[in-house]
Enzyme design. Sequence first.
Site, short mmCIF file in Angstrom:
data_model
loop_
_atom_site.label_atom_id
_atom_site.label_comp_id
_atom_site.label_asym_id
_atom_site.label_seq_id
_atom_site.Cartn_x
_atom_site.Cartn_y
_atom_site.Cartn_z
N SER A 10 0.85 -1.20 0.00
CA SER A 10 0.00 0.00 0.00
C SER A 10 0.89 1.24 0.00
O SER A 10 1.67 1.46 0.93
CB SER A 10 -0.89 0.01 1.24
N HIS A 35 -1.07 -1.00 -4.40
CA HIS A 35 -2.37 -0.66 -3.82
C HIS A 35 -2.43 0.84 -3.54
O HIS A 35 -1.59 1.38 -2.81
CB HIS A 35 -2.55 -1.48 -2.53
N ASP A 37 -4.62 3.92 -2.08
CA ASP A 37 -5.74 4.25 -1.19
C ASP A 37 -6.24 5.66 -1.46
O ASP A 37 -5.53 6.64 -1.24
CB ASP A 37 -5.28 4.15 0.27
N MET A 39 -8.87 8.48 -0.46
CA MET A 39 -9.75 8.86 0.67
C MET A 39 -10.29 10.28 0.48
O MET A 39 -9.56 11.16 0.02
CB MET A 39 -8.94 8.79 1.98
N HIS A 68 -8.16 1.48 -4.42
CA HIS A 68 -9.11 1.24 -3.32
C HIS A 68 -9.79 2.57 -2.98
O HIS A 68 -9.18 3.44 -2.35
CB HIS A 68 -8.33 0.67 -2.13
N MET A 70 -12.02 4.84 -0.93
CA MET A 70 -12.72 5.02 0.35
C MET A 70 -13.40 6.38 0.26
O MET A 70 -13.01 7.35 0.93
CB MET A 70 -11.71 4.94 1.50
N MET A 139 -11.78 -5.25 5.04
CA MET A 139 -10.93 -4.37 5.85
C MET A 139 -10.71 -5.05 7.20
O MET A 139 -11.67 -5.44 7.88
CB MET A 139 -11.63 -3.02 6.08
N ASP A 177 -6.99 -6.17 3.93
CA ASP A 177 -6.25 -4.91 3.98
C ASP A 177 -6.33 -4.32 5.38
O ASP A 177 -7.42 -4.04 5.89
CB ASP A 177 -6.91 -3.97 2.95
C1 DX5 Z 1 -6.33 1.75 5.37
C2 DX5 Z 1 -5.86 1.43 3.96
C3 DX5 Z 1 -4.78 0.43 3.91
C4 DX5 Z 1 -3.54 0.80 4.66
C5 DX5 Z 1 -2.86 -0.45 5.10
O1 DX5 Z 1 -7.49 2.48 5.34
O2 DX5 Z 1 -6.92 0.98 3.16
O3 DX5 Z 1 -4.47 0.07 2.58
O4 DX5 Z 1 -2.65 1.55 3.91
O5 DX5 Z 1 -1.79 -0.10 5.89
P1 DX5 Z 1 -1.22 -1.05 7.03
O6 DX5 Z 1 -0.67 -2.26 6.35
O7 DX5 Z 1 -0.19 -0.20 7.67
O8 DX5 Z 1 -2.36 -1.37 7.94
ZN ZN Z 2 -6.46 0.03 1.17
#
Ligand code: DX5
Ligand code: ZN
Length: 218
Positions: A10, A35, A37, A39, A68, A70, A139, A177
């Site tokens: 990630s 990956h 993220d 947000m 991903h 969010m 998650m 994840d």
């Molecule tokens: C959290 C993200 C993850 C995060 C995982 O909301 O979706 O992808 O980056 O990070 P670690 O492995 O540190 O939990």
């Molecule tokens: Zn993620």
Amino acid sequence: MKEKIKVAPSILSADFANLKDEVIKVEKSLSDAIHLDIMDGHFVPNLTMGPKVVAAINRTTDMFLDVHLMIYNPFDYIEKFVEAGADLITFHFEATEDVEDTINYIKKCGVKAGLAFNPETAFSMATKYLEKCDLVLFMSVHPGFGGKKFIPSVLEKIKLAKNLKEDMSLKYDIQVDGGINLETGSRCKKMGANFLVAGTYLFGEKDMKKAVLDLKNC
Ligand code: DX5
Ligand code: ZN
């Protein structure tokens, strides 16, 4: 036959001041995907990047881009992320009332579609969408930040998804994840997960390539 395990670092745990080098590091680690993220500060209490940064990463690498989302109203952003180079777009079951339309549109745009579930969301609510999903994402932390502690109740959901996949002869990947390391990754794999996302663990190791391999073999 033993199922092939996929691993995606990630980028949230990367050094954003050196994003290009970090992407190259991921590429050299022989990971299966990177990956990303996304947000929006509403669906989760954090803000990260948008399509412009995804496009910049796409210019840096030929890797599979696992996006991903969010964010609320994921439907409205599908085209932008497809244009930016996403190969897979995963959105949250909790983020929209148009789950089916959103999956259909992602696929119509020619990329893979994933459906994500927060730790407290029951997976059984989504059975009717599974035939259309290329991936389900569980998650194992409350989404929004890296570096949080793995929530073990996800393990039962993974098992349920694995059983349903077999019973219904479906092919979706089962991705996990949040808080993934060698110990938690191994527990998820035992339950049937075949796709592990890890930020803190993989970026925290000196040798990412070895850490990826360790995660595949744990
Ligand atoms: C959290 C993200 C993850 C995060 C995982 O909301 O979706 O992808 O980056 O990070 P670690 O492995 O540190 O939990
Ligand atoms: Zn993620």
